[in-house]
Design a protein around this motif. Structure first.
Motif, PDB file in Angstrom:
ATOM      1  N   GLY A  96      -3.921   0.922  20.478  1.00  0.00           N
ATOM      2  CA  GLY A  96      -3.598  -0.217  20.941  1.00  0.00           C
ATOM      3  C   GLY A  96      -4.309  -1.577  19.956  1.00  0.00           C
ATOM      4  O   GLY A  96      -3.975  -2.585  20.243  1.00  0.00           O
ATOM      5  N   ASP A  97      -4.926  -1.119  19.104  1.00  0.00           N
ATOM      6  CA  ASP A  97      -5.418  -2.219  17.957  1.00  0.00           C
ATOM      7  C   ASP A  97      -4.899  -2.112  16.764  1.00  0.00           C
ATOM      8  O   ASP A  97      -5.521  -2.769  15.727  1.00  0.00           O
ATOM      9  CB  ASP A  97      -7.084  -2.072  17.865  1.00  0.00           C
ATOM     10  CG  ASP A  97      -7.581  -0.593  17.487  1.00  0.00           C
ATOM     11  OD1 ASP A  97      -6.632  -0.073  17.109  1.00  0.00           O
ATOM     12  OD2 ASP A  97      -8.612  -0.567  17.491  1.00  0.00           O
ATOM     13  N   GLY A  98      -3.658  -1.564  16.723  1.00  0.00           N
ATOM     14  CA  GLY A  98      -3.346  -1.248  15.441  1.00  0.00           C
ATOM     15  C   GLY A  98      -3.760   0.066  14.561  1.00  0.00           C
ATOM     16  O   GLY A  98      -3.163   0.460  13.500  1.00  0.00           O
ATOM     17  N   ASN A  99      -4.559   0.799  15.142  1.00  0.00           N
ATOM     18  CA  ASN A  99      -5.165   1.899  14.702  1.00  0.00           C
ATOM     19  C   ASN A  99      -4.683   3.064  15.610  1.00  0.00           C
ATOM     20  O   ASN A  99      -4.188   2.909  16.626  1.00  0.00           O
ATOM     21  CB  ASN A  99      -6.735   1.857  14.469  1.00  0.00           C
ATOM     22  CG  ASN A  99      -6.971   0.829  13.262  1.00  0.00           C
ATOM     23  OD1 ASN A  99      -6.390   1.002  12.287  1.00  0.00           O
ATOM     24  ND2 ASN A  99      -8.047   0.198  13.697  1.00  0.00           N
ATOM     25  N   GLY A 100      -4.921   4.180  15.111  1.00  0.00           N
ATOM     26  CA  GLY A 100      -4.782   5.624  16.069  1.00  0.00           C
ATOM     27  C   GLY A 100      -6.196   6.185  16.230  1.00  0.00           C
ATOM     28  O   GLY A 100      -6.994   6.037  15.441  1.00  0.00           O
ATOM     29  N   GLN A 106      -5.596  -0.908   1.080  1.00  0.00           N
ATOM     30  CA  GLN A 106      -6.163  -2.155   1.207  1.00  0.00           C
ATOM     31  C   GLN A 106      -5.940  -3.007   2.611  1.00  0.00           C
ATOM     32  O   GLN A 106      -6.987  -3.611   2.890  1.00  0.00           O
ATOM     33  CB  GLN A 106      -6.071  -2.976   0.150  1.00  0.00           C
ATOM     34  CG  GLN A 106      -6.728  -2.358  -1.274  1.00  0.00           C
ATOM     35  CD  GLN A 106      -6.513  -3.244  -2.430  1.00  0.00           C
ATOM     36  OE1 GLN A 106      -5.760  -4.279  -2.496  1.00  0.00           O
ATOM     37  NE2 GLN A 106      -7.212  -2.570  -3.626  1.00  0.00           N
ATOM     38  N   SER A 107      -4.774  -2.847   2.962  1.00  0.00           N
ATOM     39  CA  SER A 107      -4.317  -3.750   4.018  1.00  0.00           C
ATOM     40  C   SER A 107      -4.722  -3.176   5.208  1.00  0.00           C
ATOM     41  O   SER A 107      -4.773  -4.277   6.470  1.00  0.00           O
ATOM     42  CB  SER A 107      -2.890  -3.801   3.987  1.00  0.00           C
ATOM     43  OG  SER A 107      -2.222  -2.876   4.615  1.00  0.00           O
ATOM     44  N   GLY A 108      -5.197  -1.900   5.575  1.00  0.00           N
ATOM     45  CA  GLY A 108      -5.707  -1.107   6.676  1.00  0.00           C
ATOM     46  C   GLY A 108      -4.504  -0.885   7.517  1.00  0.00           C
ATOM     47  O   GLY A 108      -4.902  -0.243   8.522  1.00  0.00           O
ATOM     48  N   VAL A 109      -3.224  -1.203   7.284  1.00  0.00           N
ATOM     49  CA  VAL A 109      -2.242  -0.472   7.873  1.00  0.00           C
ATOM     50  C   VAL A 109      -1.323   0.071   6.828  1.00  0.00           C
ATOM     51  O   VAL A 109      -1.495   0.117   5.740  1.00  0.00           O
ATOM     52  CB  VAL A 109      -1.322  -1.472   8.652  1.00  0.00           C
ATOM     53  CG1 VAL A 109      -2.084  -2.293   9.882  1.00  0.00           C
ATOM     54  CG2 VAL A 109      -0.885  -2.595   7.860  1.00  0.00           C
TER      55      VAL A 109
END
Length: 168
Positions: free
Chosen positions: A10-14, A137-140
Motif C-alpha cells: 500500500g506504500d508503493g512497495n511489496g 535509483q527511483s525506488g520503483v
C-alpha cells in the motif's frame, strides 16, 4: 517447488515472504494488476516461475543457484515491442524493434532472475521483461520486482523457484 509470496503493502512497495523471512521489495509504479498490459508499469499478479539468471560478470560474481546462469554481454537486449515476432524474448543488439538493453549504466541489471511472465507463448501487448533484479535509483520499477543484492543472492542460493504475486 520453493515459492515466495508477494503482496502489495500500500506504500508503493511489496512484501516478499519466503520460508520464515520477509523482504521489502520495490514493485511496479502501477501496483499489482491481474490485467497486466505492456507499458502500464504494473507488476503482474499470478504464479511466476524463475526461468534463469543473468549477471554482469564485469561487476558481480556469478550467483550460487540451481537455475541456469549466464553472463550478460554489451549487446544483450530484451524486445518489448509487441509488433515484433521476438516480443518478450532476449534479443541481440542492435535490434530494429523497441527494446531495452540489459547492459545498463546503473546497477539494477547487474543480477537478474528472469520471471516466467507472458512467455509460453508470449501474447502481444500483455507485458514483457518481468525480472527479479536489483533496486533502481527511483525506488520503483516498470513492473519488475527489485531487492538488494544480498537478499537476491540469498533467495537464489535457497533455490527459490517461483513467486506467487497476490493483491491485484
Amino acid at each position: 517447488m520453493k515459492t515466495a509470496i508477494l503482496q502489495a503493502r500500500g506504500d508503493g512497495n511489496g512484501l516478499l515472504s519466503f520460508q520464515r523471512e520477509q523482504f521489502v521489495v520495490s514493485i511496479g509504479a502501477g501496483g499489482i494488476r491481474a490485467d497486466k498490459q505492456e507499458g502500464d508499469h504494473a507488476t503482474p499478479a499470478g504464479l511466476l516461475p524463475l526461468r534463469h539468471v543473468l549477471y554482469r560478470a564485469d561487476r558481480v560474481l556469478k550467483p550460487r543457484t540451481a537455475l541456469s546462469c549466464a553472463p550478460i554481454a554489451p549487446n544483450d537486449g530484451w524486445c518489448d515491442d509487441p509488433t515484433y515476432a521476438d516480443y518478450n524474448k532476449a534479443v541481440t543488439l542492435p535490434y530494429p524493434g523497441r527494446h531495452e538493453s540489459l547492459w545498463r549504466d546503473d546497477h539494477s541489471y547487474d543480477l537478474i532472475a528472469v520471471l516466467g511472465w507472458n512467455d509460453s507463448p508470449p501474447e502481444r501487448g500483455r507485458g514483457s521483461a518481468i525480472f527479479l533484479h536489483l533496486p533502481t535509483q527511483s525506488g520503483v520499477t516498470e513492473g519488475c520486482i527489485a531487492l538488494p543484492e544480498p537478499q537476491l543472492r540469498h533467495l537464489l542460493a535457497e533455490e527459490l523457484t517461483a513467486i506467487d504475486i497476490q493483491g491485484a
